[in-house]
Design a protein around this motif. Sequence first.
Motif, PDB file in Angstrom:
ATOM      1  N   ALA A  76       0.843  -1.193   0.000  1.00 43.28           N
ATOM      2  CA  ALA A  76       0.000   0.000   0.000  1.00 43.28           C
ATOM      3  C   ALA A  76       0.878   1.243   0.000  1.00 43.28           C
ATOM      4  O   ALA A  76       1.895   1.308   0.693  1.00 43.28           O
ATOM      5  N   THR A  77       0.492   2.217  -0.793  1.00 40.70           N
ATOM      6  CA  THR A  77       1.215   3.481  -0.870  1.00 40.70           C
ATOM      7  C   THR A  77       0.199   4.571  -1.185  1.00 40.70           C
ATOM      8  O   THR A  77      -0.997   4.392  -0.935  1.00 40.70           O
ATOM      9  N   PHE A  78       0.620   5.685  -1.765  1.00 40.77           N
ATOM     10  CA  PHE A  78      -0.295   6.771  -2.102  1.00 40.77           C
ATOM     11  C   PHE A  78       0.180   7.441  -3.378  1.00 40.77           C
ATOM     12  O   PHE A  78       1.342   7.325  -3.781  1.00 40.77           O
ATOM     13  N   GLU A  79      -0.737   8.153  -4.014  1.00 37.62           N
ATOM     14  CA  GLU A  79      -0.418   8.907  -5.219  1.00 37.62           C
ATOM     15  C   GLU A  79      -1.415  10.048  -5.343  1.00 37.62           C
ATOM     16  O   GLU A  79      -2.569   9.924  -4.940  1.00 37.62           O
ATOM     17  N   VAL A  80      -0.973  11.150  -5.933  1.00 33.24           N
ATOM     18  CA  VAL A  80      -1.846  12.308  -6.110  1.00 33.24           C
ATOM     19  C   VAL A  80      -2.844  12.051  -7.234  1.00 33.24           C
ATOM     20  O   VAL A  80      -2.494  11.550  -8.301  1.00 33.24           O
ATOM     21  N   TYR A  81      -4.094  12.385  -6.956  1.00 38.14           N
ATOM     22  CA  TYR A  81      -5.141  12.382  -7.975  1.00 38.14           C
ATOM     23  C   TYR A  81      -6.076  13.539  -7.638  1.00 38.14           C
ATOM     24  O   TYR A  81      -6.562  13.634  -6.506  1.00 38.14           O
ATOM     25  N   ALA A  82      -6.300  14.435  -8.577  1.00 40.82           N
ATOM     26  CA  ALA A  82      -7.202  15.580  -8.396  1.00 40.82           C
ATOM     27  C   ALA A  82      -6.862  16.392  -7.142  1.00 40.82           C
ATOM     28  O   ALA A  82      -7.752  16.830  -6.418  1.00 40.82           O
ATOM     29  N   GLY A  83      -5.572  16.594  -6.887  1.00 37.19           N
ATOM     30  CA  GLY A  83      -5.150  17.459  -5.790  1.00 37.19           C
ATOM     31  C   GLY A  83      -5.174  16.821  -4.413  1.00 37.19           C
ATOM     32  O   GLY A  83      -4.995  17.513  -3.417  1.00 37.19           O
ATOM     33  N   CYS A 126      -8.721   7.794   5.147  1.00 37.79           N
ATOM     34  CA  CYS A 126     -10.084   8.249   5.374  1.00 37.79           C
ATOM     35  C   CYS A 126     -10.961   7.838   4.191  1.00 37.79           C
ATOM     36  O   CYS A 126     -10.557   7.995   3.041  1.00 37.79           O
ATOM     37  N   LEU A 127     -12.130   7.339   4.489  1.00 37.72           N
ATOM     38  CA  LEU A 127     -13.053   6.952   3.426  1.00 37.72           C
ATOM     39  C   LEU A 127     -13.685   8.212   2.845  1.00 37.72           C
ATOM     40  O   LEU A 127     -14.251   9.027   3.571  1.00 37.72           O
ATOM     41  N   TYR A 128     -13.562   8.368   1.533  1.00 29.80           N
ATOM     42  CA  TYR A 128     -14.143   9.504   0.818  1.00 29.80           C
ATOM     43  C   TYR A 128     -14.980   8.904  -0.302  1.00 29.80           C
ATOM     44  O   TYR A 128     -14.452   8.496  -1.330  1.00 29.80           O
ATOM     45  N   GLY A 129     -16.305   8.818  -0.087  1.00 28.54           N
ATOM     46  CA  GLY A 129     -17.139   8.021  -0.978  1.00 28.54           C
ATOM     47  C   GLY A 129     -16.740   6.572  -0.756  1.00 28.54           C
ATOM     48  O   GLY A 129     -16.790   6.072   0.357  1.00 28.54           O
ATOM     49  N   ALA A 130     -16.276   5.897  -1.788  1.00 28.60           N
ATOM     50  CA  ALA A 130     -15.745   4.538  -1.637  1.00 28.60           C
ATOM     51  C   ALA A 130     -14.224   4.539  -1.632  1.00 28.60           C
ATOM     52  O   ALA A 130     -13.599   3.540  -1.303  1.00 28.60           O
ATOM     53  N   ASP A 131     -13.609   5.665  -2.011  1.00 28.57           N
ATOM     54  CA  ASP A 131     -12.155   5.737  -2.137  1.00 28.57           C
ATOM     55  C   ASP A 131     -11.491   5.995  -0.790  1.00 28.57           C
ATOM     56  O   ASP A 131     -12.098   6.520   0.137  1.00 28.57           O
ATOM     57  N   ILE A 132     -10.212   5.662  -0.706  1.00 24.80           N
ATOM     58  CA  ILE A 132      -9.431   5.901   0.506  1.00 24.80           C
ATOM     59  C   ILE A 132      -8.459   7.033   0.213  1.00 24.80           C
ATOM     60  O   ILE A 132      -7.574   6.908  -0.623  1.00 24.80           O
ATOM     61  N   ARG A 133      -8.674   8.136   0.889  1.00 27.24           N
ATOM     62  CA  ARG A 133      -7.886   9.332   0.651  1.00 27.24           C
ATOM     63  C   ARG A 133      -7.166   9.704   1.937  1.00 27.24           C
ATOM     64  O   ARG A 133      -7.646   9.427   3.027  1.00 27.24           O
ATOM     65  N   LEU A 134      -6.008  10.327   1.817  1.00 28.56           N
ATOM     66  CA  LEU A 134      -5.254  10.759   2.986  1.00 28.56           C
ATOM     67  C   LEU A 134      -5.783  12.109   3.447  1.00 28.56           C
ATOM     68  O   LEU A 134      -5.823  13.067   2.678  1.00 28.56           O
TER      69      LEU A 134
END
Length: 197
Positions: A76-83, A126-134
């Motif tokens: 698991a990691t992270f990447e920018v999408y839509a800011g 954090c759950l944002y809709g169904a997505d997991i956002r930081l």
Amino acid sequence: MWKSLLLHRSLRRTAVAAAGCLALLAGAAPASTAEGTANRAAGHRFPASFAHPAPSKRETVFDPVYLVQANSGRGATFEVYAGWDYALLTNQPGNGTALVFTLHADDLTYSIESTSANWGEYRTWCLYGADIRLEKSSCGTRWQIEDLGGDEFYLKVAGTKKRIKTSKLQDRKRWLAAEEEIFIVNEEFVRFKLVHP
């Protein structure tokens, strides 16, 4: 009397589930260390690198670990999408970004924080809709571990049937989302394992 019996059963189930969650978090200690080998030989599942939760503590913060998809080796990691930073699996097998699990004693759930991010204080899963956002640490999303045996588990949104899932397609990014069902043929619930640094 029935209410008391039902409450007792509910509390017992919660305690058993919490013990299973803690065993999963601690069970991935590297067997190559002498201490890890001794702990396994003695039947203990808690390596020295993890804190032992005490009933009086409100929160227990565990040492950073890597959350890796068991069947692919992608972390698991992270990447920018839509800011915003969103959680996903690495493109190739690898550990990804270290994560810190915090056990909340009041409801035996976890918050998950990335050890790095593109925006300093936005590190919490954090759950944002169904997505997991930081997001900031004030995010209310809590997570539970569903034991699958053999040191593998699903991560679920606490109090729901929503498990983390991802795409199985080879040429696509493996974004992480949490839903109750698989709606697309090429998706799967992620069977995770923990890898210690």
